[in-house]
Design a protein around this motif. Structure first.
Motif, short mmCIF file in Angstrom:
data_model
loop_
_atom_site.label_atom_id
_atom_site.label_comp_id
_atom_site.label_asym_id
_atom_site.label_seq_id
_atom_site.Cartn_x
_atom_site.Cartn_y
_atom_site.Cartn_z
N ASN A 178 4.98 -5.99 11.14
CA ASN A 178 5.48 -7.28 10.67
C ASN A 178 4.65 -7.67 9.46
O ASN A 178 3.69 -6.99 9.10
CB ASN A 178 5.42 -8.35 11.77
CG ASN A 178 4.02 -8.50 12.35
OD1 ASN A 178 3.05 -8.68 11.62
ND2 ASN A 178 3.91 -8.40 13.68
N ASN A 179 5.01 -8.79 8.81
CA ASN A 179 4.31 -9.17 7.59
C ASN A 179 2.83 -9.41 7.81
O ASN A 179 1.99 -9.06 6.97
CB ASN A 179 4.96 -10.42 6.99
CG ASN A 179 6.31 -10.12 6.36
OD1 ASN A 179 6.60 -8.96 6.05
ND2 ASN A 179 7.14 -11.13 6.19
N ALA A 180 2.48 -10.01 8.97
CA ALA A 180 1.08 -10.30 9.24
C ALA A 180 0.28 -9.02 9.43
O ALA A 180 -0.82 -8.87 8.88
CB ALA A 180 0.97 -11.18 10.49
N SER A 181 0.83 -8.07 10.21
CA SER A 181 0.11 -6.81 10.43
C SER A 181 0.03 -6.00 9.15
O SER A 181 -0.97 -5.33 8.90
CB SER A 181 0.79 -6.00 11.54
OG SER A 181 2.10 -5.63 11.17
N LEU A 182 1.08 -6.05 8.32
CA LEU A 182 1.04 -5.35 7.04
C LEU A 182 -0.05 -5.92 6.15
O LEU A 182 -0.78 -5.18 5.49
CB LEU A 182 2.40 -5.45 6.34
CG LEU A 182 3.47 -4.45 6.77
CD1 LEU A 182 4.76 -4.73 6.04
CD2 LEU A 182 3.01 -3.03 6.51
N ALA A 183 -0.16 -7.24 6.10
CA ALA A 183 -1.19 -7.87 5.28
C ALA A 183 -2.58 -7.44 5.73
O ALA A 183 -3.48 -7.19 4.91
CB ALA A 183 -1.05 -9.39 5.35
N THR A 184 -2.76 -7.32 7.04
CA THR A 184 -4.05 -6.87 7.58
C THR A 184 -4.34 -5.43 7.19
O THR A 184 -5.46 -5.08 6.79
CB THR A 184 -4.05 -7.00 9.12
OG1 THR A 184 -3.82 -8.36 9.48
CG2 THR A 184 -5.37 -6.54 9.70
N VAL A 185 -3.31 -4.59 7.29
CA VAL A 185 -3.46 -3.18 6.91
C VAL A 185 -3.85 -3.05 5.45
O VAL A 185 -4.77 -2.30 5.09
CB VAL A 185 -2.15 -2.40 7.19
CG1 VAL A 185 -2.20 -1.01 6.57
CG2 VAL A 185 -1.91 -2.30 8.68
N TYR A 186 -3.15 -3.79 4.59
CA TYR A 186 -3.45 -3.72 3.16
C TYR A 186 -4.89 -4.16 2.87
O TYR A 186 -5.60 -3.54 2.07
CB TYR A 186 -2.48 -4.61 2.38
CG TYR A 186 -1.05 -4.12 2.37
CD1 TYR A 186 0.01 -5.01 2.43
CD2 TYR A 186 -0.76 -2.76 2.30
CE1 TYR A 186 1.32 -4.57 2.42
CE2 TYR A 186 0.55 -2.31 2.30
CZ TYR A 186 1.58 -3.22 2.35
OH TYR A 186 2.87 -2.76 2.35
N GLN A 187 -5.32 -5.24 3.51
CA GLN A 187 -6.65 -5.76 3.24
C GLN A 187 -7.74 -4.80 3.72
O GLN A 187 -8.75 -4.59 3.04
CB GLN A 187 -6.83 -7.13 3.90
CG GLN A 187 -8.12 -7.84 3.51
CD GLN A 187 -8.20 -8.08 2.01
OE1 GLN A 187 -7.28 -8.62 1.40
NE2 GLN A 187 -9.30 -7.65 1.40
N GLU A 188 -7.54 -4.21 4.89
CA GLU A 188 -8.52 -3.26 5.42
C GLU A 188 -8.65 -2.05 4.50
O GLU A 188 -9.76 -1.57 4.23
CB GLU A 188 -8.12 -2.81 6.82
CG GLU A 188 -8.30 -3.90 7.88
CD GLU A 188 -7.80 -3.47 9.24
OE1 GLU A 188 -8.05 -4.20 10.22
OE2 GLU A 188 -7.15 -2.39 9.33
N ARG A 189 -7.50 -1.57 4.01
CA ARG A 189 -7.55 -0.42 3.11
C ARG A 189 -8.18 -0.80 1.78
O ARG A 189 -8.92 0.00 1.17
CB ARG A 189 -6.13 0.11 2.90
CG ARG A 189 -6.08 1.39 2.08
CD ARG A 189 -6.86 2.50 2.75
NE ARG A 189 -6.83 3.72 1.96
CZ ARG A 189 -7.81 4.61 1.92
NH1 ARG A 189 -8.91 4.41 2.62
NH2 ARG A 189 -7.71 5.69 1.19
N LEU A 190 -7.94 -2.04 1.32
CA LEU A 190 -8.54 -2.51 0.08
C LEU A 190 -10.06 -2.54 0.19
O LEU A 190 -10.77 -2.17 -0.75
CB LEU A 190 -8.00 -3.91 -0.25
CG LEU A 190 -8.44 -4.51 -1.58
CD1 LEU A 190 -8.03 -3.63 -2.75
CD2 LEU A 190 -7.85 -5.91 -1.74
N ASN A 191 -10.58 -2.93 1.35
CA ASN A 191 -12.03 -2.94 1.56
C ASN A 191 -12.60 -1.53 1.48
O ASN A 191 -13.69 -1.31 0.94
CB ASN A 191 -12.35 -3.55 2.92
CG ASN A 191 -12.03 -5.04 2.97
OD1 ASN A 191 -11.94 -5.69 1.94
ND2 ASN A 191 -11.85 -5.57 4.17
N GLU A 192 -11.88 -0.55 2.04
CA GLU A 192 -12.33 0.84 1.96
C GLU A 192 -12.37 1.33 0.51
O GLU A 192 -13.29 2.05 0.11
CB GLU A 192 -11.39 1.74 2.78
CG GLU A 192 -11.41 1.48 4.27
CD GLU A 192 -10.39 2.31 5.02
OE1 GLU A 192 -10.27 2.15 6.24
OE2 GLU A 192 -9.69 3.12 4.36
N ILE A 193 -11.38 0.92 -0.25
CA ILE A 193 -11.30 1.35 -1.65
C ILE A 193 -12.45 0.78 -2.46
O ILE A 193 -12.99 1.47 -3.34
CB ILE A 193 -9.94 0.93 -2.25
CG1 ILE A 193 -8.84 1.80 -1.66
CG2 ILE A 193 -9.94 1.05 -3.77
CD1 ILE A 193 -7.45 1.39 -2.05
#
Length: 253
Positions: A73-88
């Motif tokens: 869902n939009n909330a879980s997608l936003a979380t996924v994007y942010q976590e990956r952004l932190n890794e980057i």
């Protein structure tokens, strides 16, 4: 329904990728013909595979995608994007490209999607009769550059008119491109010269390569809506004011 050939070319995906996603239970076809094992997909599946592609493009592993798809869902997608952004951010120099993809997807997640259905479909004899120099290739799209180099090298001193065309394959058990050809003068003879017959066609023009999949979809849907049978599919790349555009041509019956 779309065959695996049509579905893969609309999404700019390798057919082997779709078969692999089926095998690992990540993305299953809507229907498999029991007589020949050909896979078929529905229009309702397009957004799901696009979401998988987007997640894969930002560096999420297929195993992770399988785990998060069930609660997408939009909330879980936003979380996924942010976590990956932190890794980057930890390895910014190596992962700059993936960071830009994530930022782009975050913007799209909260904005409006562009209407992708406003296509002009032209009808005409876009494949003309004439002598062509051709080479059978049977290659994937990512192998095209090496095959094109060989095509022009083997053409030698022949005068090729109007650039080359790619004859695409939509069959389940073949690779993306089956032939490269270009029109030549009537006087030129060679074992790789044949007569190309005139074909009645439908065509769309993509001004950006990112529009390619939607261009194919518009032609396939137009043909189905108007009870037309697609015989052959071609791609022709042109330079226009210093920019590349793509003509997608389908011969019809």
């Amino acid at each position: 329904m779309y065959s695996i050939g049509k579905f893969s070319i609309m999404l700019n995906l390798n057919r082997k990728t779709l078969r692999f996603y089926d095998e690992i239970d990540l993305f299953k076809p809507a229907y498999v013909d029991e007589t020949n094992q050909y896979r078929y997909y529905e229009e309702s599946q397009i957004e799901a595979i696009r979401e998988i592609i987007r997640l894969k493009n930002i560096g999420i592993s297929l195993e992770q995608i399988k785990k998060i798809r069930n609660k997408m869902n939009n909330a879980s997608l936003a979380t996924v994007y942010q976590e990956r952004l932190n890794e980057i951010e930890v390895a910014l120099k190596q992962l700059t490209k993936q960071k830009e993809l994530i930022i782009s997807e975050q913007r799209q997640a909260t904005g409006e999607r562009v209407d992708e259905n406003n296509w002009v479909v032209d009808k005409g004899d876009f494949i003309e009769r004439g002598n062509v120099y051709y080479r059978d290739v049977n290659c994937e799209m990512e192998q095209l550059n090496s095959f094109l180099s060989a095509f022009y090298e083997n053409a030698g001193g022949k005068t090729l008119h109007g650039g080359h065309l790619l004859k695409m394959s939509l069959a389940d058990d073949t690779k993306d491109i089956c032939e490269i050809f270009a029109y030549i003068g009537d006087h030129e003879k060679d074992e790789n010269v044949r007569i190309q017959e005139k074909e009645r066609c439908i065509k769309v023009t993509c001004n950006q390569m990112s529009q390619k999949g939607n261009g194919y979809k518009s032609l396939f849907d137009y043909a189905e809506k108007n009870s037309l049978r697609i015989l052959n599919t071609y791609e022709k790349y042109n330079m226009n004011d210093g920019r590349m555009n793509l003509e997608i041509i389908c011969s019809i019956a």
